[in-house]
Design a protein around this motif. Structure first.
Motif, short mmCIF file in Angstrom:
data_model
loop_
_atom_site.label_atom_id
_atom_site.label_comp_id
_atom_site.label_asym_id
_atom_site.label_seq_id
_atom_site.Cartn_x
_atom_site.Cartn_y
_atom_site.Cartn_z
N ASN A 32 39.76 38.62 35.31
CA ASN A 32 38.85 37.71 34.60
C ASN A 32 39.52 36.42 34.16
O ASN A 32 38.88 35.39 34.05
CB ASN A 32 38.25 38.41 33.38
CG ASN A 32 37.36 39.57 33.78
OD1 ASN A 32 37.01 39.69 34.96
ND2 ASN A 32 37.02 40.41 32.83
N TRP A 79 30.71 51.41 29.98
CA TRP A 79 30.66 50.01 29.57
C TRP A 79 30.68 49.15 30.85
O TRP A 79 31.65 48.48 31.17
CB TRP A 79 31.86 49.69 28.68
CG TRP A 79 31.74 48.37 27.97
CD1 TRP A 79 30.83 47.38 28.19
CD2 TRP A 79 32.60 47.89 26.92
NE1 TRP A 79 31.05 46.32 27.35
CE2 TRP A 79 32.13 46.62 26.56
CE3 TRP A 79 33.70 48.42 26.27
CZ2 TRP A 79 32.74 45.86 25.57
CZ3 TRP A 79 34.32 47.67 25.29
CH2 TRP A 79 33.82 46.40 24.93
N SER A 105 29.30 46.43 31.91
CA SER A 105 29.47 44.98 31.93
C SER A 105 30.95 44.59 31.85
O SER A 105 31.35 43.51 32.30
CB SER A 105 28.70 44.34 30.76
OG SER A 105 29.21 44.85 29.54
N ARG A 107 32.73 47.63 35.01
CA ARG A 107 31.94 47.92 36.22
C ARG A 107 31.71 49.41 36.43
O ARG A 107 31.30 49.84 37.51
CB ARG A 107 32.59 47.30 37.47
CG ARG A 107 32.39 45.79 37.54
CD ARG A 107 33.13 45.13 38.68
NE ARG A 107 33.18 45.91 39.92
CZ ARG A 107 32.34 45.76 40.94
NH1 ARG A 107 31.37 44.88 40.87
NH2 ARG A 107 32.47 46.49 42.03
#
Lengths: 254, 291
Positions: B52, B105, B107, B110
Motif C-alpha cells: 500500500n 477484515w 477491506s 483482502r
C-alpha cells in the motif's frame, strides 16, 4: 526495637477465620516460635506477612514501614525471607542454580546485560558463584552442587531451601516448619544453623507443630488456635499456661 | 536442487518460530498456544506496508516485528493473572482472533483471497529472488535469533526464567519481579515470530489467512516439544525434522489430498508417542510437571 509489628490482622476464608484480630510483635535479633495445632492459621500468618495473601483488615509493619500493599517480591527485597512448609525448590535445575536464584543481583538480571553478555554481568556471576558455593558448604551440600534439586533427599531439600534463603540475606527469616520430617541429627544441624543466624544479628520467626521441640531454642513462643493468639511469652510461661495445655493436651478440668 | 533449498528456507523460518516460542514455553514455562498469530502480524504488517505504501521490506520487517511485540505485550498482561491451562486457552483465543481478523477484515487484508504480489527483499537495488540468496538471508536471521535467545537464556536473566518455570511462588519469594520477566519474554518471543512471519511473506510473495491457522501454532509448539523444551539445539532439530519429514511423504507418490491430512495425523501421533516415552523431547532436559 521491634523489627515486625502485626496489628489486628483479620483474614477470612469463606467465613472461616484463619487470622482473627491477631496482633504481635517480633523483637529484632530474637528467635520466636509460632506454634499451634493443625489449621490454627500459622502458615496463613506467614502468607500475610510476605504478601502472598492480603488481609481483610489489619496492618503489618516491617522496620516501621507499612508493607500491607506490597507485592511478595518487593517484601522479599525489603528483607523478609521465607521458606515453605511443603518445600518449594526449583526441582529441574541444579542445586547450584537454586542457591544462585536466591542471591540478589545488581546488574546481571537485566535483559540488556543478558543480551550483550556484559563484563559486569560475568564478574557478578563469578562472584555470586563463589558465594553460593560457600553457602552450600554451610549446609553441607557442596558435593551435590551439580545435581538436579529433585534428586535430593527430603532432609537435603530442607537444607537447600535454607541455603537459598541464606543467599537472599534477609533481616527477618520466616521458616515454615524447618525441622518437619527431619532425622534427629539433621534437626540438630538445622537448629544450630538457626542459632548461628541469631548470633549474626538476624531475626528468626519459625513455625513449629510440636510445642516441646521449640522449648530449647525459642526465646519467645506465640501460640495460635483458630486464628487467635491464645498465649505469648517465654518458654517456661508457655509450658505452664493453662489455655495452651488445654489446646495441646485436651485438658478440660479447669 | 531448488526444491531442496526451498525446504531448508522453510525449515529456517520454522526454526526462528520454534526458538522464539521455546523461550516462552520451554524456558519460562508459560503455556502459549497462539504463537503463529505473532507471525501473522509480522507478515501482514510488512506486506501491507509494502503493497500500500511502497515501504521497503526491510523496514516492513522491523515494523512487523515491533507491531507483533506490541501485541505480545498486550497478551503478556493477562498472562500475569492467568496460569497454566487457562493461559493456554487465552492464547488459543488470541490465535483465533488474529486469524478471524485476517480472514474477515476484507477491506484491509483482502480476506481469504489473500495478498498476492508481495515484493521481495532487495539489496542495493538487486532483488533477493533466487532461492540461494534467500537461503543466505534466512540463515542470517536464524543465526541472529539463535544468538539473541541463547544470550538471554544463558544468563542470570535466563536463570530467573527457569525459576519461574519451576516455581513461580518461590521465585517471587526470592525477590524477583515475576511479572516483569513474563512480559519481557512475551515481547521477545513475539518480536522474533514477527520477523519469521515477515520473512515468510516476502519469500512466498503471497499470504492468506490459511497460513496462520491455530493448527500452525500447534505445529510450532510440537516442534519445540519434540526437540526438547528449554533446549535451543532441540528447536533446530524439532523444526527441521517436522518440516522435512512430511515432504518425504511426497516421494511416496501420495496425492496431496491424502498427504496433507496424513501429515496432521502423523503430527498428532508423534505428540502422543513423545508424551508417553520421551516427555523431555529428543534432546531436552525439562519435562512437563507431573501433577
Amino acid at each position: 526495637m521491634n523489627i515486625l509489628q502485626i496489628q489486628n490482622l483479620v483474614k477470612e476464608f469463606d467465613g472461616i477465620k484463619a487470622a482473627d484480630v491477631l496482633s504481635f510483635e517480633i523483637e529484632e535479633n530474637s528467635i520466636v516460635a509460632l506454634v499451634g495445632p493443625n489449621g490454627s492459621g500459622k502458615t496463613t500468618v506467614f502468607n500475610l506477612i510476605t504478601g502472598f495473601l492480603r488481609p481483610n483488615k489489619g496492618r503489618i509493619f516491617f522496620e516501621r514501614r507499612e508493607i500491607i500493599s506490597f507485592s511478595p517480591y518487593k517484601i522479599a527485597q525489603l528483607g523478609i525471607g521465607r521458606t515453605f512448609q511443603n518445600i518449594r525448590l526449583f526441582p529441574q535445575i541444579s542445586v547450584m542454580d537454586n542457591v544462585m536464584l536466591g542471591l540478589p543481583y545488581e546488574q546481571g538480571e537485566s535483559l540488556s546485560a543478558a543480551l550483550f553478555q556484559t563484563k559486569k554481568m560475568k564478574l557478578e556471576e563469578e562472584k555470586n558463584y563463589q558465594k553460593a558455593e560457600e553457602l552450600l558448604k554451610v549446609v553441607g551440600l557442596e558435593k551435590k552442587k551439580d545435581e538436579l534439586a529433585e534428586n535430593l533427599s527430603h532432609g537435603q531439600r530442607k537444607l537447600l531451601e535454607l541455603a537459598r534463603i541464606l543467599a537472599l540475606k534477609p533481616k527477618l527469616f520466616l521458616l515454615d516448619e524447618p525441622t518437619a520430617g527431619l532425622f534427629p541429627e539433621t534437626k540438630k544441624v538445622m537448629f544450630d544453623l538457626i542459632r548461628n543466624l541469631k548470633d549474626k544479628g538476624k531475626t528468626i520467626l519459625f513455625i513449629e507443630h510440636d510445642i516441646n521441640s521449640v522449648m530449647d531454642i525459642a526465646e519467645k513462643i506465640i501460640v495460635l488456635n483458630y486464628g487467635k493468639k491464645i498465649a505469648e511469652g517465654k518458654p517456661e510461661e508457655i509450658r505452664n499456661n493453662k489455655e495452651v495445655q488445654k489446646v495441646y493436651l485436651g485438658k478440660t478440668n479447669l | 536442487m531448488e526444491y531442496l533449498i526451498h525446504i531448508i528456507i522453510i525449515a529456517g523460518i520454522y526454526i526462528i518460530l520454534s526458538l522464539s516460542l521455546n523461550i516462552i514455553v520451554g524456558y519460562t514455562g508459560l503455556a502459549a498456544l497462539g504463537h503463529i498469530s505473532f507471525a501473522a502480524i509480522g507478515a501482514y504488517t510488512s506486506s501491507l506496508l509494502a503493497l500500500n505504501f511502497g515501504v521497503s521490506p526491510w523496514i516492513g520487517l522491523i515494523f512487523g516485528a515491533i507491531f507483533a511485540s506490541i501485541v505480545g505485550l498486550i497478551v503478556g498482561f493477562p498472562s500475569l493473572r492467568i496460569k497454566g491451562d487457562y493461559l493456554a486457552l487465552a492464547t488459543f483465543g488470541l490465535g483465533i482472533i488474529i486469524y478471524s481478523i485476517a480472514r474477515n477484515w476484507v477491506s484491509l487484508t483482502r480476506g481469504p483471497m489473500g495478498l498476492p504480489g508481495i515484493p521481495q527483499f532487495s539489496i542495493f537495488g538487486y532483488e533477493i529472488s533466487s532461492v540461494w540468496s534467500y537461503l543466505i538471508l534466512v540463515l542470517i536471521f536464524v543465526i541472529i535469533t539463535y544468538f539473541v535467545i541463547r544470550n538471554i537464556t544463558n544468563s542470570p536473566f535466563g536463570r530467573v526464567l527457569k525459576g519461574i518455570r519451576e516455581d513461580e511462588i518461590a521465585t517471587a519469594a526470592m525477590g524477583k519481579n515475576v511479572n516483569k520477566y513474563k512480559i519481557i519474554v512475551f515481547v521477545v518471543g513475539a518480536f522474533f515470530a514477527g520477523i519469521a512471519g515477515s520473512l515468510y511473506a516476502h519469500y512466498i510473495t503471497f499470504i492468506d489467512p490459511s497460513s496462520f491457522t491455530v493448527m500452525e501454532s500447534i505445529v510450532v509448539l510440537l516442534m519445540v516439544v519434540f526437540g526438547g523444551m528449554g533446549s535451543l539445539a532441540g528447536s533446530f532439530i524439532g523444526a527441521s525434522v517436522l518440516v522435512i519429514f512430511p515432504e518425504l511423504l511426497r516421494f511416496l507418490g501420495m496425492p496431496s489430498s491424502i498427504a496433507a491430512p496424513l501429515r496432521q495425523m502423523i503430527y498428532g501421533l508423534l505428540l502422543i508417542v513423545l508424551m508417553i516415552w520421551r516427555p523431555q523431547g529428543l534432546i531436552g532436559r525439562f519435562r512437563f510437571k507431573k501433577t
